[in-house]
Design a protein around this motif. Structure first.
Motif, short mmCIF file in Angstrom:
data_model
loop_
_atom_site.label_atom_id
_atom_site.label_comp_id
_atom_site.label_asym_id
_atom_site.label_seq_id
_atom_site.Cartn_x
_atom_site.Cartn_y
_atom_site.Cartn_z
N LYS A 98 2.70 2.98 6.08
CA LYS A 98 3.98 2.39 5.70
C LYS A 98 3.76 0.99 5.12
O LYS A 98 4.39 0.60 4.14
CB LYS A 98 4.88 2.32 6.94
N GLN A 99 2.86 0.25 5.73
CA GLN A 99 2.56 -1.09 5.26
C GLN A 99 1.95 -1.05 3.86
O GLN A 99 2.26 -1.89 3.01
CB GLN A 99 1.60 -1.76 6.24
N TRP A 100 1.06 -0.07 3.61
CA TRP A 100 0.45 0.06 2.29
C TRP A 100 1.51 0.36 1.23
O TRP A 100 1.50 -0.23 0.14
CB TRP A 100 -0.60 1.17 2.30
N LEU A 101 2.43 1.26 1.55
CA LEU A 101 3.49 1.60 0.59
C LEU A 101 4.33 0.37 0.24
O LEU A 101 4.61 0.10 -0.94
CB LEU A 101 4.39 2.68 1.18
N ILE A 102 4.71 -0.39 1.26
CA ILE A 102 5.55 -1.58 1.04
C ILE A 102 4.75 -2.67 0.31
O ILE A 102 5.23 -3.28 -0.64
CB ILE A 102 6.09 -2.10 2.38
N GLY A 103 3.52 -2.90 0.75
CA GLY A 103 2.69 -3.93 0.14
C GLY A 103 2.36 -3.61 -1.31
O GLY A 103 2.34 -4.50 -2.17
#
Length: 492
Positions: A98-103
Motif C-alpha cells: 500500500k505504501q509503494w502504491l501511494i509513494g
C-alpha cells in the motif's frame, strides 16, 4: 605474516571491496535527493530482495542471535523465524505494498512525508521523524558495538574494542557519503548472497571438525540438556510471541526497511520479493543460531554479559585463521550494510521531515543532497561516541530499538486503511504508545511485563485503541486530504 595480520588484512580488504563498489555507484548517481535516498525507485526483484535482506543482517542477527542460543538454547530460531519469516512477510504486503502504491503516485521519500501530507500536518511529519531518529540512534550504535566486539574476539584481544568500532565507523561514513542508496543496494546484493553461503560453510566446517551434527548435538545434551527440550524458563510462550511480534512490527517501521517499500521498480517486483523473503531468512537463521547452540556444548568460553560474542571465538577454535577472518569480515560488511542504510534513512528523515518543513522549505535538491551527506557524518560520529560506553548487550539494545519502532506500526496501518482516521487520532496513537513504552523501559511508573507479555506489545495495543478511539470521537482537520491515500480504490 602472523595470524593477526592475516585476519586484519582480510577484514580491511573486504571493506575496501565494498568501498570500490560505492565509488562505482557514485559515478552514476544523480545529484538529487530522490536518487541519493531511493535510487530513483528503480530496484528489480533480486536487488530489492537482497538489499532488504542485507539491511537486516545486523549485529543483532550475526552476533546477538548466536549469543542468545549459546546462553539459552536454540528456540531463538523460532522467535526470529516467526518474526522475519511470517510476521514481517505479511507486513511487507499489508504495509509495504500500500505504501509503494501511494509513494509511487505522489513521490514520497519518507514515512513522515507521506503521513504529514495525508493529514496536512507538519507537526505529525516532524513527530514521526523525531521518534524514528530517537530509536534509530541505539540501533546504529549497536552495529558499532558489534564490530568492536567481533574484531576483539577475532584477534584474541589484540585489537581493542574502540579501534574495531572506529574502523567500521570510518568506512561506513565514507561509503554512505559517496554511494547513496544505489551503491548500498549493489553491495547489499553481493554481501547478502555471500553471507548466506559463508554461514552454511562455517556451520559445515565446524561440524566436520567436531565429528558431525550428531557429535555436536550430543555434546549439547551432556552440557546443557535443557537446550534440547522445547520451552524453558526463558522461552515461555508469552516471551516468544511478544518478542516476535515486537521485532516483526518494529522491522516494518525501521526507516531503512520501511523506505525500501518505496524503491521497487514495479508491482511485480514488489510481490515477488515478499513471497521469496521467508525462504531466504530461514536459510540464514538456522545455521547461524545452531552454531551458537553447539558452541555451548563444545565448551566455548564467551563472557556475553561483558560484551564478548561467541561466534568469533568458536570460529577461531575450529576453522583456519583465514576462514574465521573471512566470516567476520563478511559479518562486519553486513553490519556496515545495516549501518549505512540506517545512516542514509536517518539523514533523509532529518533533511526531508525536519530541515525542509521547519527550517528552509526552499532548499534546492542539490543542497539537500549535500546536507544529507553532512548529516550522515554527524550522526555516525555521535553514535560512535555513545558506543564506547557499551550501555548494554547487543540483544538488549536491539530489542529496545525494535520495540520502540513497533509502537508506530498500528497507527500507520490504521491510517493506510481507514478513511476516518483523524490527525488527532494519529497524535494520540503515536504519542500515547511511545510515552507508555518509554515509561515502561526507563522508569518504574509502568510495569515492564504483564502476565509474561512485555510492555512493547501492550503499548502497541494501546496505540491501536487510541488511534481508533480518538479518531472515532473527533472530526477531520480542515487540512486533511483523504484523496492522498487509496481508500476504496482498486489497488491490485
Amino acid at each position: 605474516m602472523n595470524a593477526i595480520g592475516i585476519q586484519l588484512g582480510i577484514v580491511v580488504a573486504y571493506l575496501c571491496l565494498a568501498l570500490v563498489i560505492g565509488l562505482l555507484a557514485y559515478r552514476v548517481t544523480e545529484r538529487t535527493a530522490e536518487d541519493f535516498y531511493l535510487a530513483s525507485r528503480s530496484f528489480g526483484t533480486i536487488v530489492l530482495l537482497f538489499t532488504t535482506f542485507a539491511t537486516l543482517l545486523s549485529a543483532f542477527t550475526f552476533f546477538g542471535g548466536p549469543d542468545i542460543a549459546y546462553q539459552s538454547g536454540p528456540e531463538w530460531i523460532l522467535v526470529m523465524g516467526l518474526m522475519d519469516g511470517i510476521i514481517f512477510a505479511i507486513l511487507w504486503y499489508v504495509i509495504g505494498y500500500k505504501q509503494w502504491l501511494i509513494g509511487n503516485r505522489h513521490g514520497y521519500v519518507t514515512l513522515g512525508e507521506m503521513l504529514g501530507d495525508r493529514f496536512g500536518s507538519m507537526g505529525l511529519r516532524g513527530l514521526v521523524a523525531v521518534v524514528s531518529l530517537f530509536w534509530l540512534f541505539p540501533y546504529v550504535m549497536l552495529q558499532q558495538m558489534g564490530a568492536g566486539a567481533a574484531l576483539t574476539g577475532l584477534t584474541d584481544g589484540w585489537l581493542p574494542y574502540w579501534a574495531g568500532a572506529a574502523l567500521v565507523t570510518v568506512f561506513m561514513i565514507v561509503y554512505v557519503v559517496l554511494a547513496g542508496m544505489r551503491g548500498i543496494a549493489w553491495t547489499d546484493t553481493l554481501q547478502g548472497a555471500f553471507m548466506l553461503g559463508i554461514t552454511w560453510v562455517a556451520a559445515l566446517w565446524v561440524l566436520d571438525a567436531v565429528g558431525g551434527a550428531g557429535a555436536a548435538t550430543a555434546s549439547v545434551a551432556d552440557s546443557n540438556p535443557e537446550f534440547l527440550a522445547l520451552g524453558s524458563s526463558v522461552y515461555t510462550p508469552e516471551f516468544m510471541l511478544s518478542t516476535a511480534i515486537s521485532i516483526g512490527f518494529g522491522v516494518a517501521m525501521f526507516p531503512q526497511v520501511n523506505q525500501r517499500f518505496f524503491t521497487a521498480g514495479s508491482k511485480t517486483v514488489f510481490k515477488r520479493t515478499f513471497v521469496l523473503w521467508p525462504v531466504l531468512v530461514v536459510l540464514l537463521f538456522v545455521p547461524a543460531f545452531l552454531l551458537g547452540t553447539w558452541a555451548a556444548g563444545l565448551g566455548i568460553d564467551a563472557n556475553i554479559d561483558a560484551g564478548e560474542s561467541v561466534l568469533p571465538i568458536l570460529l577461531n577454535e575450529y576453522t583456519p585463521v583465514w576462514f574465521a577472518a573471512l566470516v567476520i569480515a563478511g559479518a562486519m560488511a553486513a553490519m556496515m550494510s545495516s549501518s549505512d542504510s540506517m545512516l542514509l534513512s536517518g539523514s533523509s528523515y532529518f533533511t526531508r521531515d525536519v530541515y525542509r518543513p521547519f527550517i528552509n522549505a526552499d532548499i534546492s535538491d542539490r543542497r539537500e543532497d549535500l546536507l544529507g551527506r553532512i548529516g550522515v557524518v554527524v550522526f555516525a560520529a555521535a553514535t560512535f561516541v555513545a558506543s564506547l560506553g557499551q550501555p548494554g548487550t547487543l540483544v538488549e539494545i536491539g530489542e529496545l530499538a525494535f520495540s520502540g519502532f513497533a509502537q508506530l506500526a498500528f497507527p500507520v496501518i490504521v491510517a493506510l486503511y481507514w478513511r476516518k482516521t483523524t490527525l488527532t487520532g494519529m497524535y494520540a496513537g503515536i504519542g500515547g504508545s511511545q510515552l507508555f513504552y518509554l515509561l515502561a523501559r526507563f522508569t518504574s511508573v509502568v510495569p515492564a511485563t504483564y502476565f509474561g507479555w512485555n510492555a512493547s506489545v501492550v503499548g502497541m495495543l494501546l496505540g491501536l485503541v487510541l488511534t481508533v478511539g480518538v479518531s472515532a470521537a473527533t472530526s477531520a482537520a480542515a487540512d486533511e486530504r483523504h484523496s492522498r491515500f487509496l481508500y476504496g480504490v482498486e489497488t491490485e
